[in-house]
Write an enzyme that holds these catalytic residues in place. Structure first.
Site, mmCIF file in Angstrom:
data_model
loop_
_atom_site.group_PDB
_atom_site.id
_atom_site.type_symbol
_atom_site.label_atom_id
_atom_site.label_comp_id
_atom_site.label_asym_id
_atom_site.label_seq_id
_atom_site.Cartn_x
_atom_site.Cartn_y
_atom_site.Cartn_z
ATOM 1 C CD GLU A 41 -3.475 -6.309 2.823
ATOM 2 O OE1 GLU A 41 -4.509 -5.791 3.235
ATOM 3 O OE2 GLU A 41 -2.362 -6.207 3.264
ATOM 4 C CD GLU A 98 -2.967 -1.332 2.223
ATOM 5 O OE1 GLU A 98 -3.038 -0.482 3.025
ATOM 6 O OE2 GLU A 98 -3.700 -2.243 2.256
#
Length: 585
Positions: free
Chosen positions: A317, A198
């Site tokens: 994810e 991220e």
């Protein structure tokens, strides 16, 4: 997660974690279609990875297909300052073995390096910590699992300052990966490196962020490939900004991957569903048409940006953010529908998926699923579809004449076969009727199922279909919940509530002038388990300090609690300094 209409606030879906929204040769891509067709549909007890297996397909697309499905060891090695700091036990080989036994073929081990590094210019990683990471990797590889390791929360701890501290951040990033690459240069090809989790950048516009991410991804690629050994051909995963599956961000990453001219590169994004549904806010209580469209659009864009370009994709994810926040935030049946549809989309669009688990799904002490039925649905979705229904609850009033109750079945390509109570099949025509997809429980049947009409779940049925997981239907007796006045403080304000068999769905809050009250001022619907928390055992609804602190002093607030039966209750609160007074009128 980016703002959309209605505007959204970026959530944190686990402790100290930023939330989110939601060139490979053509010959390899063509081969990959067949590889995915084989991989997506062969999961189960008879398809577990062979212990010790080290063979990795030559094509990146086929190798990524072989990684499906995956599981995240979240909140362990990514926790700060140490492995058990965020509530999970020290990871054991028995845990890795157990995860393998569930049918997973890959494991992502997020790793945060910040608290285990020395000062500039070497940024030396503590040898004991590197050894610990390697121990987990070796256990997983020995089990035949693919393994992904990354640079995880470092993304917001120091890497995000790259726009204002460019040289220092880049030097630390290169040094970190140089040490990781050296440690694992001779490890099995089943080990996959992921550039950074991220990635995000402060004090930069969109173009600046794109440029900085390019620098990190390119530096990662150069450092790893130059380290030699197995790293010359190891699969490498490159993320979009914040791992968001936004089409522009994905197109940019696709261009970066093509420019590197390396057939062993993989794109990675994350997805937690349509945000209002995923955290239960803004009225997003159901996996409705909007949430379904968001899922479908996201997977189609992933296919368009990457898969159709011959670039394999790992969704590093996925999950439902509200499930991390505590029980009840996302209604269980609606969550089951989401996971059923998610699995189907992943198979249809050839995306390998890695379930985010920070301890919410799998109990790492007891080594079992906390909700075995939920996992059965997730597992089933890896290979087939399951029938669902408009609800997994039938609410029956405590008193009065009983009437028929109807649910709408969603066969999802299956065929309804039976309605059962335990091993007993209910009789069509006598106990229930089926007209098209309308399943109607007869009043007389409901009378038998609820018995003396005690509050709560009186009976549980199963709608079975030609394949997939049966759909559980709970028959509940309820009365409209009743609340009482009280006084408390911001850190301990609980509304006395007799739920009387009903279940809370959401809460709206407004001031007398009709404006929205609460942390989310753009919607009257506040976030479940962030602004309000029901406790059915103790008979209370807690208003959180974050919610109370956001209220105007001296201004009366109307709270409307919406329940899954369709009932509502109204309550009023007024804050005066540190005190909060609640009344029913």
């Amino acid at each position: 997660m980016q703002k959309q209409n209605p505007p959204q606030r970026r959530p944190r879906h686990r402790r100290h974690r930023v939330g989110l929204v939601v060139g490979v040769p053509l010959a390899l891509a063509a081969a990959g279609v067949l590889a995915y067709g084989a991989a997506f549909g062969s999961f189960g007890d008879d398809a577990r990875p062979e212990a010790g297996a080290a063979t990795v397909p030559d094509g990146a697309t086929a190798a990524v297909a072989a990684m499906q499905p995956g599981w995240n060891l979240g909140n362990s090695l990514d926790a700060t300052p140490d492995e058990t700091a965020w509530g999970q036990p020290r990871t054991t080989k028995a845990l890795i073995d157990k995860i393998r036994a569930q049918g997973f073929k890959s494991i992502r081990i997020p790793v945060t390096w910040s608290d285990h590094q020395g000062a500039a210019p070497r940024y030396a990683i503590d040898r004991a910590y590197l050894s610990r990471v390697k121990q987990l990797v070796d256990w997983a590889v020995a089990d035949g699992l693919y393994v992904i390791i990354d640079v995880h929360h470092d993304s917001w701890q120091w890497a995000k300052a790259m726009s204002t501290d460019h040289d220092k951040v880049l030097a630390r990033f290169k040094s970190t990966w140089s040490q990781i690459a050296h440690t694992f240069r001779d490890t099995s090809a089943k080990l996959v490196f992921e550039s950074i989790n991220e990635p995000q950048f402060d004090n930069a516009d969109a173009a600046g962020k794109a440029k900085l991410l390019d620098e990190l991804n390119t530096a990662f690629h150069s450092v790893v490939r130059a380290s030699g050994g197995g790293n010359k051909s190891r699969l490498l995963m490159l993320p979009t900004e914040v791992c968001t599956p936004d089409r522009k961000l994905m197109n940019h990453l696709a261009d970066t991957i093509k420019s590197l001219d390396d057939p062993r590169l993989v794109a990675t994004v994350h997805y937690y569903g349509y945000w209002p549904f995923s955290v239960n806010t803004a009225g997003g209580t159901r996996f409705d048409a909007t949430a379904q469209a968001d899922l479908s659009k996201t997977f189609q864009q992933i296919e368009d940006a990457f898969v159709d370009q011959g670039i394999p994709v790992v969704m590093g994810e996925y999950g439902v953010l509200g499930y991390d926040h505590g029980p009840g935030a996302v209604e269980r049946g609606e969550m089951l529908k989401y996971f059923e549809a998610f699995g189907r989309a992943a198979r249809a669009h050839e995306v390998t998926t890695v379930l985010w688990d920070n301890g919410a799904f799998f109990d790492r002490k007891a080594l079992k699923w906390k909700d075995a039925g939920l996992f059965r649905q997730i597992r089933s979705s890896w290979s087939t579809r399951s029938g669902t229904a408009s609800s997994d609850n039938v609410f029956v009033p405590k008193s009065g004449r009983l009437t028929d109750r109807t649910l709408t079945l969603n066969p999802n390509g299956t065929a309804f076969t039976a309605l059962q109570q335990g091993s007993t099949k209910l009789v069509k025509g006598r106990d229930y009727s089926l007209t098209g997809n309308k399943l109607t429980l007869k009043a007389a049947t409901l009378g038998r199922l609820v018995g003396d009409r005690s509050h709560g779940v009186n009976s549980t049925l199963q709608a079975t279909f030609s394949r997939g997981v049966p759909w559980r239907i709970q028959v509940r007796t309820y009365e409209t919940p009743v609340q009482a006045g009280t006084t408390g403080t911001a850190d301990a304000f609980r509304i006395p509530t007799r739920f009387r068999g009903d279940v809370l769905a959401t809460m709206t809050s407004t001031y007398a002038d009709g404006s929205n009250a609460g942390p989310l001022d753009w919607t009257p619907y506040q976030q479940f388990n962030t602004s309000f928390v029901p406790d059915y055992a103790k008979g209370t609804i807690r208003l959180t300090p974050a919610f109370v602190d956001s209220l105007k002093d001296g201004a009366r607030v109307k709270l409307t609690f919406h329940y899954w039966s369709g009932a509502t209750s109204t309550y009023y609160v007024t804050k005066s300094g540190d005190t909060l007074v609640g009344t029913t009128s």
